[in-house]
Design a protein around this motif. Structure first.
Motif, mmCIF file in Angstrom:
data_model
loop_
_atom_site.group_PDB
_atom_site.id
_atom_site.type_symbol
_atom_site.label_atom_id
_atom_site.label_comp_id
_atom_site.label_asym_id
_atom_site.label_seq_id
_atom_site.Cartn_x
_atom_site.Cartn_y
_atom_site.Cartn_z
ATOM 1 N N ILE A 31 -11.688 43.423 -20.729
ATOM 2 C CA ILE A 31 -10.654 44.194 -20.044
ATOM 3 C C ILE A 31 -11.044 45.664 -20.002
ATOM 4 O O ILE A 31 -11.017 46.296 -18.944
ATOM 5 N N TRP A 32 -11.476 46.217 -21.140
ATOM 6 C CA TRP A 32 -11.880 47.633 -21.157
ATOM 7 C C TRP A 32 -13.068 47.877 -20.231
ATOM 8 O O TRP A 32 -13.121 48.902 -19.554
ATOM 9 N N SER A 33 -14.017 46.973 -20.215
ATOM 10 C CA SER A 33 -15.184 47.277 -19.379
ATOM 11 C C SER A 33 -14.800 47.248 -17.904
ATOM 12 O O SER A 33 -15.327 48.024 -17.109
ATOM 13 N N VAL B 59 -5.119 39.633 -16.336
ATOM 14 C CA VAL B 59 -4.490 40.700 -17.129
ATOM 15 C C VAL B 59 -4.913 42.066 -16.589
ATOM 16 O O VAL B 59 -4.096 42.971 -16.439
ATOM 17 N N CYS B 60 -6.187 42.198 -16.267
ATOM 18 C CA CYS B 60 -6.690 43.445 -15.673
ATOM 19 C C CYS B 60 -5.969 43.772 -14.381
ATOM 20 O O CYS B 60 -5.630 44.934 -14.126
ATOM 21 N N ASN B 61 -5.765 42.776 -13.561
ATOM 22 C CA ASN B 61 -5.088 43.011 -12.291
ATOM 23 C C ASN B 61 -3.664 43.494 -12.501
ATOM 24 O O ASN B 61 -3.191 44.372 -11.775
ATOM 25 N N LEU B 62 -2.990 42.949 -13.507
ATOM 26 C CA LEU B 62 -1.633 43.414 -13.818
ATOM 27 C C LEU B 62 -1.650 44.875 -14.259
ATOM 28 O O LEU B 62 -0.808 45.677 -13.859
ATOM 29 N N ILE B 63 -2.625 45.197 -15.104
ATOM 30 C CA ILE B 63 -2.741 46.573 -15.614
ATOM 31 C C ILE B 63 -2.980 47.533 -14.450
ATOM 32 O O ILE B 63 -2.309 48.562 -14.312
ATOM 33 N N TYR C 187 0.044 45.247 -21.773
ATOM 34 C CA TYR C 187 -0.255 43.915 -21.233
ATOM 35 C C TYR C 187 -1.100 43.051 -22.171
ATOM 36 O O TYR C 187 -0.983 41.827 -22.157
ATOM 37 N N VAL C 188 -1.946 43.677 -22.992
ATOM 38 C CA VAL C 188 -2.689 42.890 -23.986
ATOM 39 C C VAL C 188 -1.713 42.326 -25.023
ATOM 40 O O VAL C 188 -1.777 41.156 -25.402
ATOM 41 N N TRP C 189 -0.772 43.165 -25.434
ATOM 42 C CA TRP C 189 0.249 42.728 -26.388
ATOM 43 C C TRP C 189 1.118 41.622 -25.778
ATOM 44 O O TRP C 189 1.412 40.615 -26.420
ATOM 45 N N GLN C 190 1.501 41.777 -24.528
ATOM 46 C CA GLN C 190 2.299 40.769 -23.847
ATOM 47 C C GLN C 190 1.529 39.443 -23.734
ATOM 48 O O GLN C 190 2.088 38.368 -23.965
ATOM 49 N N GLU C 191 0.248 39.550 -23.427
ATOM 50 C CA GLU C 191 -0.574 38.348 -23.305
ATOM 51 C C GLU C 191 -0.688 37.637 -24.650
ATOM 52 O O GLU C 191 -0.594 36.415 -24.735
#
Ligand SMILES: [Zn+2]
Length: 150
Positions: free
Chosen positions: A40-42, A108-112, A88-92
């Motif tokens: 996700i970070w990358s 998840v990235c797309n949501l962020i 979103y990471v916490w939600q996931e």
């Protein structure tokens, strides 16, 4: 509110990580070291302001806050990205534990990014070189003191 809940959550790291199943779930692991979060970070770095090869969540925060004094749209983007990523990471993580629902790193990235984009489209800004650059990264352009989608 999310951050409060995260801060109160047991930090012993005795629980197995719900993403990779082979790490102990600490803050550092869940939000940074886990291969799930690393992906996700990358991905998010490509739409960030000069975030690169940070090695820990603390270093990431240091780099983000080092741009603070610059009154820079990039600083706004980084802070929005960080806040949305944590959320979103916490939600996931919670969805996986409590609802047995899984989304991919990409989802998840797309949501962020969607979340950050909506916020960028709602702020009032003057046109600068950096605003143009950020606009290109996010497929937006500046018009009449705000970003508009292109
Ligand atoms: Zn993990």
């Amino acid at each position: 509110m999310t951050l409060d809940r995260i801060a109160k959550w047991n930090q012993n790291g005795n629980v197995q990580c719900g993403f990779c199943k082979d790490g102990k779930e600490s803050h550092e692991h869940l939000f940074f070291e886990c291969k799930f979060t690393q992906q996700i970070w990358s991905n998010l770095r490509t739409v960030s302001w000069r975030l690169g090869d940070e090695n820990s969540i603390q270093e990431l925060l240091q780099v983000i806050s080092s741009f603070k004094g610059q009154n820079n749209i990039g600083n706004v983007v980084n802070k929005l990205l960080f806040a949305a990523a944590v959320y979103y990471v916490w939600q996931e993580r919670n969805n996986r534990i409590f609802q047995r629902k899984e989304r991919t790193e990409e989802a998840v990235c797309n949501l962020i990014k969607k979340n950050v984009r909506v916020k960028l489209l709602s702020i009032r800004i003057r046109n600068t070189k950096n605003v143009i650059r950020i606009g290109e990264m996010w497929r937006m352009k500046w018009a009449n003191y705000s970003f508009v989608a292109v």
